[in-house]
Enzyme design. Structure first.
Site, PDB file in Angstrom:
ATOM      1  N   LYS A  49       0.870  -1.188   0.000  1.00  0.00           N
ATOM      2  CA  LYS A  49       0.000   0.000   0.000  1.00  0.00           C
ATOM      3  C   LYS A  49       0.897   1.224   0.000  1.00  0.00           C
ATOM      4  CE  LYS A  49      -2.378   1.691   3.601  1.00  0.00           C
ATOM      5  NZ  LYS A  49      -3.498   1.907   4.563  1.00  0.00           N
ATOM      6  N   MET A  95      -5.399   3.424  18.254  1.00  0.00           N
ATOM      7  CA  MET A  95      -5.321   3.251  16.803  1.00  0.00           C
ATOM      8  C   MET A  95      -4.665   4.418  16.071  1.00  0.00           C
ATOM      9  SD  MET A  95      -6.716   0.348  16.912  1.00  0.00           S
ATOM     10  CE  MET A  95      -6.639  -0.009  15.164  1.00  0.00           C
ATOM     11  N   THR A 154      -1.711   6.155  16.679  1.00  0.00           N
ATOM     12  CA  THR A 154      -0.253   6.274  16.585  1.00  0.00           C
ATOM     13  C   THR A 154       0.305   5.229  15.630  1.00  0.00           C
ATOM     14  OG1 THR A 154      -0.115   7.215  18.787  1.00  0.00           O
ATOM     15  CG2 THR A 154       1.888   6.227  17.919  1.00  0.00           C
ATOM     16  N   ASN A 162     -12.713  15.193  22.184  1.00  0.00           N
ATOM     17  CA  ASN A 162     -11.800  15.545  21.094  1.00  0.00           C
ATOM     18  C   ASN A 162     -11.182  16.894  21.383  1.00  0.00           C
ATOM     19  OD1 ASN A 162     -10.647  14.830  18.533  1.00  0.00           O
ATOM     20  ND2 ASN A 162     -11.829  16.491  17.622  1.00  0.00           N
ATOM     21  N   ARG A 191     -10.329  -1.521   7.344  1.00  0.00           N
ATOM     22  CA  ARG A 191      -9.418  -2.504   7.963  1.00  0.00           C
ATOM     23  C   ARG A 191      -8.925  -2.006   9.313  1.00  0.00           C
ATOM     24  NH1 ARG A 191      -4.545   0.309   8.795  1.00  0.00           N
ATOM     25  NH2 ARG A 191      -2.940  -0.199   7.249  1.00  0.00           N
ATOM     26  N   GLN A 247     -11.548   8.865  10.726  1.00  0.00           N
ATOM     27  CA  GLN A 247     -11.592   7.445  11.103  1.00  0.00           C
ATOM     28  C   GLN A 247     -12.576   7.164  12.240  1.00  0.00           C
ATOM     29  OE1 GLN A 247      -9.616   5.049   9.606  1.00  0.00           O
ATOM     30  NE2 GLN A 247      -8.690   6.584   8.280  1.00  0.00           N
ATOM     31  N   SER A 303      -4.431  12.163  15.663  1.00  0.00           N
ATOM     32  CA  SER A 303      -3.076  12.336  15.104  1.00  0.00           C
ATOM     33  C   SER A 303      -2.219  13.131  16.083  1.00  0.00           C
ATOM     34  CB  SER A 303      -3.168  13.041  13.754  1.00  0.00           C
ATOM     35  OG  SER A 303      -3.940  14.221  13.873  1.00  0.00           O
ATOM     36  N   GLY A 357      -2.716  -0.707  17.849  1.00  0.00           N
ATOM     37  CA  GLY A 357      -3.031  -0.981  16.442  1.00  0.00           C
ATOM     38  C   GLY A 357      -2.226  -0.063  15.536  1.00  0.00           C
TER      39      GLY A 357
HETATM   40  P1  NAD Z   1      -8.193  13.286  10.847  1.00  0.00           P
HETATM   41  O1  NAD Z   1      -7.175  14.243  10.367  1.00  0.00           O
HETATM   42  O2  NAD Z   1      -9.482  13.166  10.146  1.00  0.00           O
HETATM   43  O3  NAD Z   1      -8.508  13.583  12.389  1.00  0.00           O
HETATM   44  C1  NAD Z   1      -7.465  13.866  13.290  1.00  0.00           C
HETATM   45  C2  NAD Z   1      -7.979  13.716  14.706  1.00  0.00           C
HETATM   46  O4  NAD Z   1      -6.890  14.004  15.612  1.00  0.00           O
HETATM   47  C3  NAD Z   1      -9.083  14.685  15.058  1.00  0.00           C
HETATM   48  O5  NAD Z   1      -9.912  14.092  16.031  1.00  0.00           O
HETATM   49  C4  NAD Z   1      -8.310  15.865  15.655  1.00  0.00           C
HETATM   50  O6  NAD Z   1      -9.115  16.669  16.500  1.00  0.00           O
HETATM   51  C5  NAD Z   1      -7.278  15.100  16.458  1.00  0.00           C
HETATM   52  N1  NAD Z   1      -6.074  15.884  16.747  1.00  0.00           N
HETATM   53  C6  NAD Z   1      -5.342  16.623  15.883  1.00  0.00           C
HETATM   54  N2  NAD Z   1      -4.303  17.177  16.536  1.00  0.00           N
HETATM   55  C7  NAD Z   1      -4.386  16.765  17.832  1.00  0.00           C
HETATM   56  C8  NAD Z   1      -3.594  16.998  18.994  1.00  0.00           C
HETATM   57  N3  NAD Z   1      -2.513  17.778  18.951  1.00  0.00           N
HETATM   58  N4  NAD Z   1      -3.980  16.404  20.162  1.00  0.00           N
HETATM   59  C9  NAD Z   1      -5.080  15.606  20.217  1.00  0.00           C
HETATM   60  N5  NAD Z   1      -5.866  15.368  19.147  1.00  0.00           N
HETATM   61  C10 NAD Z   1      -5.512  15.934  17.973  1.00  0.00           C
HETATM   62  O7  NAD Z   1      -7.438  11.867  10.915  1.00  0.00           O
HETATM   63  P2  NAD Z   1      -8.056  10.423  10.817  1.00  0.00           P
HETATM   64  O8  NAD Z   1      -8.112  10.023   9.399  1.00  0.00           O
HETATM   65  O9  NAD Z   1      -9.276  10.333  11.651  1.00  0.00           O
HETATM   66  O10 NAD Z   1      -6.863   9.577  11.485  1.00  0.00           O
HETATM   67  C11 NAD Z   1      -6.599   9.702  12.864  1.00  0.00           C
HETATM   68  C12 NAD Z   1      -5.254   9.079  13.170  1.00  0.00           C
HETATM   69  O11 NAD Z   1      -5.304   7.673  12.904  1.00  0.00           O
HETATM   70  C13 NAD Z   1      -4.088   9.617  12.343  1.00  0.00           C
HETATM   71  O12 NAD Z   1      -2.965   9.780  13.187  1.00  0.00           O
HETATM   72  C14 NAD Z   1      -3.832   8.517  11.342  1.00  0.00           C
HETATM   73  O13 NAD Z   1      -2.499   8.494  10.873  1.00  0.00           O
HETATM   74  C15 NAD Z   1      -4.149   7.303  12.182  1.00  0.00           C
HETATM   75  N6  NAD Z   1      -4.459   6.094  11.431  1.00  0.00           N
HETATM   76  C16 NAD Z   1      -3.995   4.915  11.918  1.00  0.00           C
HETATM   77  C17 NAD Z   1      -4.272   3.739  11.253  1.00  0.00           C
HETATM   78  C18 NAD Z   1      -3.798   2.435  11.810  1.00  0.00           C
HETATM   79  O14 NAD Z   1      -3.897   1.416  11.141  1.00  0.00           O
HETATM   80  N7  NAD Z   1      -3.337   2.400  13.027  1.00  0.00           N
HETATM   81  C19 NAD Z   1      -5.014   3.758  10.069  1.00  0.00           C
HETATM   82  C20 NAD Z   1      -5.522   4.962   9.619  1.00  0.00           C
HETATM   83  C21 NAD Z   1      -5.246   6.128  10.321  1.00  0.00           C
END
Ligand code: NAD
Length: 319
Positions: free
Chosen positions: A66, A217, A219, A158, A109, A137, A197, A290
């Site tokens: 990917k 999930m 990090t 949040n 996933r 997510q 994030s 995760g």
């Molecule tokens: P998004 O950009 O749509 O949302 C980001 C979220 O993080 C929001 O709730 C925002 O308010 C919050 N946020 C931003 N800065 C912050 C901070 N300094 N302190 C606390 N909260 C903060 O992102 P998303 O698509 O919902 O993804 C969320 C996270 O999940 C990302 O870090 C992404 O990389 C991760 N992710 C992990 C997997 C995995 O398999 N583990 C898969 C997809 C995404």
């Protein structure tokens, strides 16, 4: 090679398909039949991240990668911050077999992995679900968690509270009472999903009750952190992939502090395969780190390709 564009995915792969595919993948990893290659992840500046997650599943006949990342300016452009594409190859010949839109698949996933952890590690009688995060997510996470327990209510926090009503709408659609709360109210939760994030811990040990299950999930990169190191250190740790957990997952900070070692972290696949009993008591805090593995992406992409071929969908091209 079959091209399966993003727009077709919603009709081809259901959350149930993703749950089954991810469970099978974690179990295959635990049996040593499938493995992930080291993750490549590069910072492009201004918060943008780009990289590759890849692997080989010998039993499933899957080889692929990917490619994609996180582009925080996208929401303002009307597209999701995550952008990715999955490429599948014939493991015998190396010939490309498919190119599949990876955005919805990533959400499905990822939500499937945390729901699987809740299914296997949260207490049976868990009734209050906590969510930390309300981005793209978060809704997928909530929907998937709703399939594995009978929740009485959902509480959520949040950093940007204006994003919470969208998550509340998902809860309402699921028929679940929803309340925006301060982090200190997370002690009411039997299971907590963190999906932000964030670069620094939000959820502290004092915010989590004994016996809770955490599905961490968000990090998936060096430098991100959602949970206080002291909380990671006191929890029983599970993960999708130990090598990723200690380097790019939530456990990275506890490992760097010398409080946790890779040997302390149990692959969720070992629980699925019956090699580890999982939760040991009603008081234990369990934490699923995760990190997101390439094999998860290949597994759900393979489902999309099989369905697309069955229905004559997608675009076949010669390469
Ligand atoms: P998004 O950009 O749509 O949302 C980001 C979220 O993080 C929001 O709730 C925002 O308010 C919050 N946020 C931003 N800065 C912050 C901070 N300094 N302190 C606390 N909260 C903060 O992102 P998303 O698509 O919902 O993804 C969320 C996270 O999940 C990302 O870090 C992404 O990389 C991760 N992710 C992990 C997997 C995995 O398999 N583990 C898969 C997809 C995404």
């Amino acid at each position: 090679m079959l091209i399966v564009p993003e727009a077709l995915i919603a009709d081809l792969v259901s959350p149930e398909d993703a749950f089954a595919a991810v469970a099978a993948t974690f179990a295959a990893m635990a049996r040593g039949e499938a493995y992930n290659f080291p993750v490549v992840r590069e910072a492009l500046g201004e918060g943008r991240q780009y990289g590759f997650k890849s692997g080989l599943d010998r039993a499933g006949g899957m080889l692929g990668v990917k490619a994609g990342g996180y582009f925080p300016g996208n929401m303002a452009r009307g597209i999701t911050n995550h952008q990715s594409t999955v490429y599948l190859f014939d493991p015998e010949s190396g010939r490309p077999t498919a190119m599949v839109g990876g955005n919805l698949l990533t959400a499905l996933r990822t939500a499937a992995a945390s729901a699987l952890s809740i299914d296997r590690l949260a207490r049976r009688e868990a009734r209050v679900l906590g969510v930390v995060g309300a981005g793209h997510q978060a809704g997928f996470q909530l929907r998937a968690a709703a399939r594995v327990r009978d929740w009485d209510r959902v509480i959520a926090w949040n950093l940007h509270p204006e994003m919470l009503p969208k998550l509340g709408a998902v809860a309402e659609e699921l028929g679940l009472p929803f309340e925006a709360v301060g982090l200190e109210r997370m002690v009411e939760a039997d299971a907590i999903i963190t999906i932000t994030s964030s670069p620094a811990a939000s959820l502290m040990a004092a915010h989590v009750a004994p016996g809770a299950h955490l599905a961490c999930m968000g990090t998936d990169t060096k430098g991100k952190q959602e949970v206080q190191v002291a909380l990671v250190a006191k929890a029983r740790l599970f993960t999708d992939e130990v090598a990723q957990s200690v380097s790019i997952g939530e456990a990275q900070h506890a490992v760097a502090a010398g409080l946790v070692a890779g040997a302390d972290i149990v692959p969720l696949g070992a629980v699925l395969a019956g090699a580890d009993a999982g939760r040991r008591s009603d008081e234990e805090i369990t934490l699923f780190d995760g990190t997101g593995v390439g094999l998860q992406d290949l597994a759900v992409a393979a489902v999309a390709v099989t369905r697309a071929r069955e229905r004559g969908l997608g675009v076949e091209v010669s390469v």
